[in-house]
Design an enzyme around this catalytic site. Structure first.
Site, PDB file in Angstrom:
ATOM      1  N   ASP A   7       0.867  -1.164   0.000  1.00 23.94           N
ATOM      2  CA  ASP A   7       0.000   0.000   0.000  1.00 23.94           C
ATOM      3  C   ASP A   7       0.915   1.229   0.000  1.00 23.94           C
ATOM      4  OD1 ASP A   7      -2.389   1.558   0.285  1.00 23.94           O
ATOM      5  OD2 ASP A   7      -1.987   1.707   2.441  1.00 23.94           O
ATOM      6  N   ASP A   9      -0.219   5.035   0.911  1.00 16.93           N
ATOM      7  CA  ASP A   9      -0.495   6.074   1.905  1.00 16.93           C
ATOM      8  C   ASP A   9      -0.446   5.525   3.322  1.00 16.93           C
ATOM      9  OD1 ASP A   9      -1.015   8.160  -0.029  1.00 16.93           O
ATOM     10  OD2 ASP A   9      -2.857   7.082  -0.497  1.00 16.93           O
ATOM     11  N   ASP A 179      -1.539  -0.329   6.049  1.00 12.29           N
ATOM     12  CA  ASP A 179      -1.907   0.284   7.331  1.00 12.29           C
ATOM     13  C   ASP A 179      -3.406   0.279   7.590  1.00 12.29           C
ATOM     14  OD1 ASP A 179      -3.141   3.417   6.933  1.00 12.29           O
ATOM     15  OD2 ASP A 179      -2.292   2.402   5.196  1.00 12.29           O
TER      16      ASP A 179
END
Length: 217
Positions: A7, A9, A179
């Site tokens: 991922d 961001d 996250d």
């Protein structure tokens, strides 16, 4: 050699590039401050809560691309990368990427943030493969619309499976670092899911499943 998926961001970088791009537009007077800043914050909160209407958000976030010449957009983006994004890249994230590169793994970023914003960020990490929502571009101009499947939640799984079919890669031995609880569909698909500085919902899911939990901060 396996597939290492990241991922973007709040995983490879220490903030959300989609939100920050919107704030950059506000700070530079490119969009209406009162309307855009409030809407940008609301959409980001919806994302964190797992209730984002991705099509509504894309209609909002891609509209500024249709309002300006592509050359000007690219100049603004270059400034955005230099002043906003480079300071929030993470040394530990670079090291993790390089660890997988040295192992001969195929590197792939899968992100909900659109390709216009993310393509140059991914290049900072030397990663060639990117799955992201794709803004429509016709006759030298962005249209404010998107093409294909939004790269969000289950959409990430759909796009990854399409990419696997075309790239001849497999998920055998694959890992995915994220996250966000929005990425649970993809985390559950790979062989080695890893929670990175996870939000509260992902932390709970990772603990229950016994997944590794790491920090790149």
């Amino acid at each position: 050699m396996s597939l290492a998926i990241f991922d973007l961001d709040n995983t490879l970088i220490a903030d959300d590039s989609d939100f920050l791009w919107g704030q950059f537009l506000v700070d530079h007077g490119i969009v209406d401050k009162e309307y855009y800043e409030d809407a940008n914050a609301k959409f980001y909160e919806d994302y964190k809560q797992g209730k984002l209407d991705i099509v509504e958000f894309l209609d909002f976030s891609l509209e500024p691309l249709a309002m300006h010449d592509a050359t000007q957009l690219y100049a603004w983006r270059e400034e955005f990368i230099e002043t906003v994004i480079k300071p929030i890249t993470l040394d530990a994230a670079h090291a993790l990427v390089e660890k997988h590169r040295a192992a001969g793994d195929t590197l792939l970023v899968v992100t909900a943030t659109n390709r216009f914003v993310t393509e140059p960020i991914v290049k900072l990490y030397g990663i060639d493969n990117l799955l992201a929502t794709t803004p429509e571009f016709k006759n030298g101009q962005y249209t404010g619309k998107f093409i294909g499947t939004p790269c969000f939640q289950e959409g990430k799984v759909t796009l990854l499976k399409d990419w696997l079919n075309s790239s001849h890669e497999t998920l055998e031995g694959s890992c995915f670092y994220s996250d966000s609880h929005n990425d649970l569909p993809l985390l559950r698909l790979v062989d080695k899911p890893v929670a990175v500085d996870p939000d509260e919902k992902l932390l709970q899911a990772a603990q229950e499943a016994g997944w590794p939990i790491i920090s790149l901060r």
